[in-house]
Scaffold this motif. Sequence first.
Motif, mmCIF file in Angstrom:
data_model
loop_
_atom_site.group_PDB
_atom_site.id
_atom_site.type_symbol
_atom_site.label_atom_id
_atom_site.label_comp_id
_atom_site.label_asym_id
_atom_site.label_seq_id
_atom_site.Cartn_x
_atom_site.Cartn_y
_atom_site.Cartn_z
ATOM 1 N N GLU A 265 0.795 -1.222 0.000
ATOM 2 C CA GLU A 265 0.000 0.000 0.000
ATOM 3 C C GLU A 265 0.836 1.285 0.000
ATOM 4 N N THR B 62 -7.425 -2.957 -2.145
ATOM 5 C CA THR B 62 -6.909 -1.666 -1.708
ATOM 6 C C THR B 62 -7.457 -0.540 -2.578
ATOM 7 N N CYS C 202 0.743 -5.047 5.547
ATOM 8 C CA CYS C 202 0.253 -3.695 5.830
ATOM 9 C C CYS C 202 1.197 -2.696 5.187
ATOM 10 N N ASP C 203 0.871 -1.396 5.309
ATOM 11 C CA ASP C 203 1.782 -0.380 4.802
ATOM 12 C C ASP C 203 2.778 -0.002 5.891
ATOM 13 N N GLY D 133 1.640 0.751 9.395
ATOM 14 C CA GLY D 133 0.971 -0.292 10.162
ATOM 15 C C GLY D 133 -0.504 -0.395 9.887
ATOM 16 N N GLN D 134 -0.961 0.227 8.781
ATOM 17 C CA GLN D 134 -2.381 0.193 8.430
ATOM 18 C C GLN D 134 -2.598 -0.685 7.212
ATOM 19 N N SER D 135 -3.817 -1.207 7.084
ATOM 20 C CA SER D 135 -4.175 -2.013 5.918
ATOM 21 C C SER D 135 -5.642 -1.823 5.602
ATOM 22 N N GLN D 136 -5.962 -1.759 4.296
ATOM 23 C CA GLN D 136 -7.353 -1.668 3.882
ATOM 24 C C GLN D 136 -7.921 -3.047 3.550
ATOM 25 N N THR D 137 -7.093 -4.075 3.699
ATOM 26 C CA THR D 137 -7.545 -5.453 3.492
ATOM 27 C C THR D 137 -7.588 -6.150 4.842
ATOM 28 N N TYR E 116 0.316 -7.396 11.893
ATOM 29 C CA TYR E 116 0.550 -6.687 10.634
ATOM 30 C C TYR E 116 2.059 -6.524 10.424
ATOM 31 N N ASP F 139 4.930 -5.170 7.239
ATOM 32 C CA ASP F 139 4.942 -4.425 5.976
ATOM 33 C C ASP F 139 5.811 -5.054 4.888
#
Length: 292
Positions: free
Chosen positions: A132, A153, A199-200, A203-207, A216, A218
Amino acid sequence: MNWTLDELNAFVYAVKLGSFSAAARKMGKAQSRISTAVSNLEADLGFELFDRSAKLPVLTKLGEEMFIEAQSVLAQCQRLNARAMTVTSGEEVTLTVAMDEAVPVTAFEALFQRISTQFPLLKLTIINGSQEDIGLWVDAGRADIGIMFHSSTMLPDSLDFMSIGQFKQSLVVAPTHALASNPAPTLEQLMQYRQLAICDITGQSQTPPLSANYWYIDSYYYIVALVLQGVGWALVPEHVAKSDWYIEDLKELSTEYITEPLLVEMGVVNRRDKQIGPVMHWLFDELHSVLH
């Protein structure tokens, strides 16, 4: 010193071709002009470049040294002219490509070898990130184009996405993991154990992960490294799981009970408001075939 590029050219051609007359024919000038240019160069430098006592001029010791320097100066001038022509023609002088760190390495190594031949003056920068990150970097102008996996994503509205292929995800565990003895785990069985999900860099993920118990990470490669330590199970691109680094050590399980889409699309992203030059056009065309 007031020497000129014409004088350097006359000198270099005379050395390479063996005589002033041959240099004159090559440059389309009278022999007297070549001889005068070399004499003027000698006067400007303050020493003789040729010993003219023989039938044909022979380089002096200082002339041999100056021949090397003159070639270097002329080569640099040619690079400068080529760079200027690149700018005025609209061809990109620099290009930054952001790549998902889990793309098939061999295919893209071959692509970058071709671009080095096709555009020898291009200054290429390659940066790597996780799934991401790539779209964010292109959106922010940190990269001109991005090569990335694209599942569920959401991309920034400013970007165009062009698909170049699809990859299956593999379900992998360590041979020592509790799931390793179950060749086709159900979703309920998977949810009993920790999932390692991509994750990106923030530390976030849209999946969303499939399991409520998850970590998570990266990097797909670091995910696999932790899978091998028995930390959890993971879904990773098939070519990563089957790479020479891991294929002997990972246990691949069936995904028949996973209802989520397992095909991951790979493509290239660019800002739609950014001008596309000859290099990017060429790259887009090449990317259509790079994975086939």
